[in-house]
Scaffold this motif. Structure first.
Motif, PDB file in Angstrom:
ATOM      1  N   ARG A 122      63.148 -48.339-112.988  1.00  0.00           N
ATOM      2  CA  ARG A 122      62.657 -47.072-112.456  1.00  0.00           C
ATOM      3  C   ARG A 122      61.621 -46.446-113.383  1.00  0.00           C
ATOM      4  NH1 ARG A 122      68.001 -43.924-110.097  1.00  0.00           N
ATOM      5  NH2 ARG A 122      68.907 -45.704-108.977  1.00  0.00           N
ATOM      6  N   PRO A 123      60.701 -45.651-112.850  1.00  0.00           N
ATOM      7  CA  PRO A 123      59.814 -44.868-113.706  1.00  0.00           C
ATOM      8  C   PRO A 123      60.551 -43.658-114.262  1.00  0.00           C
ATOM      9  CG  PRO A 123      59.402 -44.323-111.421  1.00  0.00           C
ATOM     10  CD  PRO A 123      60.446 -45.429-111.416  1.00  0.00           C
ATOM     11  N   ASP A 124      59.904 -42.952-115.168  1.00  0.00           N
ATOM     12  CA  ASP A 124      60.471 -41.717-115.695  1.00  0.00           C
ATOM     13  C   ASP A 124      60.652 -40.685-114.589  1.00  0.00           C
ATOM     14  OD1 ASP A 124      60.904 -42.153-118.374  1.00  0.00           O
ATOM     15  OD2 ASP A 124      59.380 -40.756-119.075  1.00  0.00           O
ATOM     16  N   THR A 125      61.698 -39.900-114.706  1.00  0.00           N
ATOM     17  CA  THR A 125      61.806 -38.686-113.907  1.00  0.00           C
ATOM     18  C   THR A 125      60.937 -37.608-114.567  1.00  0.00           C
ATOM     19  OG1 THR A 125      63.661 -37.807-115.165  1.00  0.00           O
ATOM     20  CG2 THR A 125      64.178 -39.275-113.304  1.00  0.00           C
ATOM     21  N   PRO A 126      60.580 -36.551-113.836  1.00  0.00           N
ATOM     22  CA  PRO A 126      59.822 -35.456-114.469  1.00  0.00           C
ATOM     23  C   PRO A 126      60.545 -34.874-115.687  1.00  0.00           C
ATOM     24  CG  PRO A 126      59.742 -35.244-112.081  1.00  0.00           C
ATOM     25  CD  PRO A 126      60.714 -36.357-112.383  1.00  0.00           C
ATOM     26  N   GLU A 127      61.863 -34.799-115.617  1.00  0.00           N
ATOM     27  CA  GLU A 127      62.623 -34.253-116.748  1.00  0.00           C
ATOM     28  C   GLU A 127      62.525 -35.165-117.968  1.00  0.00           C
ATOM     29  OE1 GLU A 127      63.850 -32.641-112.983  1.00  0.00           O
ATOM     30  OE2 GLU A 127      63.812 -34.735-113.656  1.00  0.00           O
ATOM     31  N   GLN A 128      62.596 -36.475-117.753  1.00  0.00           N
ATOM     32  CA  GLN A 128      62.456 -37.415-118.869  1.00  0.00           C
ATOM     33  C   GLN A 128      61.070 -37.318-119.495  1.00  0.00           C
ATOM     34  OE1 GLN A 128      63.564 -40.875-116.551  1.00  0.00           O
ATOM     35  NE2 GLN A 128      65.479 -41.120-117.689  1.00  0.00           N
ATOM     36  N   THR A 129      60.063 -37.203-118.656  1.00  0.00           N
ATOM     37  CA  THR A 129      58.702 -37.076-119.174  1.00  0.00           C
ATOM     38  C   THR A 129      58.546 -35.819-120.011  1.00  0.00           C
ATOM     39  OG1 THR A 129      57.722 -38.346-117.358  1.00  0.00           O
ATOM     40  CG2 THR A 129      56.279 -36.804-118.507  1.00  0.00           C
ATOM     41  N   GLU A 130      59.129 -34.721-119.563  1.00  0.00           N
ATOM     42  CA  GLU A 130      59.034 -33.481-120.334  1.00  0.00           C
ATOM     43  C   GLU A 130      59.728 -33.619-121.684  1.00  0.00           C
ATOM     44  OE1 GLU A 130      57.120 -30.816-119.818  1.00  0.00           O
ATOM     45  OE2 GLU A 130      56.357 -32.088-118.200  1.00  0.00           O
ATOM     46  N   ARG A 131      60.871 -34.305-121.718  1.00  0.00           N
ATOM     47  CA  ARG A 131      61.554 -34.523-122.995  1.00  0.00           C
ATOM     48  C   ARG A 131      60.692 -35.366-123.925  1.00  0.00           C
ATOM     49  NH1 ARG A 131      66.272 -34.725-119.667  1.00  0.00           N
ATOM     50  NH2 ARG A 131      66.260 -37.009-119.560  1.00  0.00           N
ATOM     51  N   ARG A 132      60.026 -36.370-123.384  1.00  0.00           N
ATOM     52  CA  ARG A 132      59.148 -37.200-124.221  1.00  0.00           C
ATOM     53  C   ARG A 132      57.985 -36.374-124.767  1.00  0.00           C
ATOM     54  NH1 ARG A 132      61.072 -42.306-123.447  1.00  0.00           N
ATOM     55  NH2 ARG A 132      61.861 -42.799-121.359  1.00  0.00           N
ATOM     56  N   LYS A 133      57.417 -35.538-123.934  1.00  0.00           N
ATOM     57  CA  LYS A 133      56.307 -34.697-124.389  1.00  0.00           C
ATOM     58  C   LYS A 133      56.757 -33.756-125.513  1.00  0.00           C
ATOM     59  CE  LYS A 133      53.635 -34.680-120.077  1.00  0.00           C
ATOM     60  NZ  LYS A 133      53.170 -33.846-118.934  1.00  0.00           N
ATOM     61  N   ALA A 134      57.970 -33.254-125.402  1.00  0.00           N
ATOM     62  CA  ALA A 134      58.489 -32.371-126.450  1.00  0.00           C
ATOM     63  C   ALA A 134      58.644 -33.129-127.763  1.00  0.00           C
ATOM     64  CB  ALA A 134      59.828 -31.774-126.019  1.00  0.00           C
ATOM     65  N   LEU A 135      59.119 -34.370-127.704  1.00  0.00           N
ATOM     66  CA  LEU A 135      59.254 -35.180-128.917  1.00  0.00           C
ATOM     67  C   LEU A 135      57.891 -35.524-129.507  1.00  0.00           C
ATOM     68  CD1 LEU A 135      62.159 -37.555-127.852  1.00  0.00           C
ATOM     69  CD2 LEU A 135      62.251 -35.749-129.581  1.00  0.00           C
ATOM     70  N   ILE A 136      56.911 -35.763-128.656  1.00  0.00           N
ATOM     71  CA  ILE A 136      55.560 -36.015-129.147  1.00  0.00           C
ATOM     72  C   ILE A 136      55.045 -34.796-129.902  1.00  0.00           C
ATOM     73  CG2 ILE A 136      53.161 -36.294-128.398  1.00  0.00           C
ATOM     74  CD1 ILE A 136      54.208 -38.176-126.193  1.00  0.00           C
ATOM     75  N   ARG A 137      55.290 -33.622-129.366  1.00  0.00           N
ATOM     76  CA  ARG A 137      54.843 -32.414-130.053  1.00  0.00           C
ATOM     77  C   ARG A 137      55.509 -32.282-131.417  1.00  0.00           C
ATOM     78  NH1 ARG A 137      55.094 -30.335-124.675  1.00  0.00           N
ATOM     79  NH2 ARG A 137      57.184 -29.458-125.005  1.00  0.00           N
ATOM     80  N   VAL A 138      56.791 -32.608-131.506  1.00  0.00           N
ATOM     81  CA  VAL A 138      57.481 -32.555-132.793  1.00  0.00           C
ATOM     82  C   VAL A 138      56.840 -33.536-133.773  1.00  0.00           C
ATOM     83  CG1 VAL A 138      59.658 -33.041-133.974  1.00  0.00           C
ATOM     84  CG2 VAL A 138      59.667 -31.785-131.820  1.00  0.00           C
ATOM     85  N   ALA A 139      56.608 -34.767-133.310  1.00  0.00           N
ATOM     86  CA  ALA A 139      56.023 -35.788-134.189  1.00  0.00           C
ATOM     87  C   ALA A 139      54.625 -35.382-134.642  1.00  0.00           C
ATOM     88  CB  ALA A 139      55.972 -37.132-133.459  1.00  0.00           C
ATOM     89  N   GLU A 140      53.820 -34.906-133.720  1.00  0.00           N
ATOM     90  CA  GLU A 140      52.444 -34.530-134.078  1.00  0.00           C
ATOM     91  C   GLU A 140      52.401 -33.262-134.924  1.00  0.00           C
ATOM     92  OE1 GLU A 140      49.820 -36.508-130.503  1.00  0.00           O
ATOM     93  OE2 GLU A 140      50.526 -34.448-130.220  1.00  0.00           O
ATOM     94  N   GLY A 141      53.490 -32.494-134.900  1.00  0.00           N
ATOM     95  CA  GLY A 141      53.557 -31.288-135.725  1.00  0.00           C
ATOM     96  C   GLY A 141      54.152 -31.513-137.096  1.00  0.00           C
ATOM     97  N   GLY A 142      54.355 -32.776-137.460  1.00  0.00           N
ATOM     98  CA  GLY A 142      54.867 -33.097-138.786  1.00  0.00           C
ATOM     99  C   GLY A 142      56.369 -33.222-138.874  1.00  0.00           C
ATOM    100  N   GLY A 143      57.062 -33.226-137.724  1.00  0.00           N
ATOM    101  CA  GLY A 143      58.516 -33.283-137.752  1.00  0.00           C
ATOM    102  C   GLY A 143      59.106 -34.631-137.405  1.00  0.00           C
TER     103      GLY A 143
END
Length: 240
Positions: free
Chosen positions: A98-119
């Motif tokens: 299956r592809p990502d659900t919208p909720e899964q995609t949002e969680r991934r985007k949040a983790l990307i923001r953490v990583a790109e913010g130095g976390g």
């Protein structure tokens, strides 16, 4: 390397999951080496599932058995779409068509923001409860290796992998065209890609088998290595 007649040794290509490297497959590399030439692909380069698949194909022998865990399963299905004639056997572990659900995609985007913010250093400890069986959280062999793999993969590759995963296609319509011996494995307590995802894939792939590994979360090759290796050995030796 294997050839079409099977007169040479089988090649087995192993595809790691998100934030994982060759250590994910250490037991399988060691204990399947008597029946196959085992190679673990690097999925840290490129920015899409298609690029990962192309890189694997460019570095692989002409024909090979293929196994992928989680993100590695997405890449394995893309390889099957692109070059089905090159794959002799397929094993899909702790993954989904299956592809990502919208909720899964949002969680991934949040983790990307953490990583790109130095976390980035906070990400794997946060993810671990969803990756392994609760009994394995304090098992340093398992949880410690997961953290070490993430450190080796690093923040930049993590972001590329997450973006690739978010954009992956729905593989369900493609599954009935797979015609090689296929095994779908899932951890009983895998909350990310639960056993019903493996059962769904196996039901759609002609002749596929499904196996559920007990006391196991998402990282089955690391959590229950002996059982997964046993299942994979039987899959590799299964008559075509």
């Amino acid at each position: 390397m294997a050839n079409d007649s099977g007169s040479e040794r089988l090649s087995l290509i192993l595809l790691p999951g998100l934030l994982c490297d060759a250590a994910l497959w250490e037991h399988q590399r060691q204990y399947l080496a008597d029946i196959a030439d085992v190679h673990v692909a690097d999925l840290t380069g490129g920015g899409s599932i298609g690029e990962f698949a192309g890189n694997v194909l460019s570095m692989s022998p002409r024909r090979f058995a293929l196994a992928g865990l989680s993100m590695g399963g997405y890449v394995a299905m893309e390889i099957m779409r692109r070059a089905p004639e090159r794959v002799l056997r397929l094993c899909l572990l702790d993954t989904t068509a299956r592809p990502d659900t919208p909720e899964q995609t949002e969680r991934r985007k949040a983790l990307i923001r953490v990583a790109e913010g130095g976390g980035f250093a906070r990400i794997m400890p946060t993810m671990l409860p969803n990756l392994v069986h609760p009994d394995h959280l304090r098992d340093h062999r398992i949880s410690g290796e997961a953290v070490r793999m993430a450190d080796r993969v690093g923040s930049e590759a993590f972001v590329r992998q997450q973006r690739a995963i978010m954009a992956r296609p729905d593989s369900r319509p493609f599954l009935p065209s797979i015609s090689v011996p296929t095994l779908c494995i899932a951890g009983r307590e895998d909350t990310l890609t639960p056993p019903d995802r493996a059962e769904e894939m196996a039901a759609a792939i002609p002749g596929a088998e499904v196996a559920v590994v007990e006391r196991c979360g998402h990282l089955s090759t690391l959590e229950q290595p002996e059982e997964v290796t046993r299942l994979m050995r039987n899959w590799l030796l299964r008559p075509r």
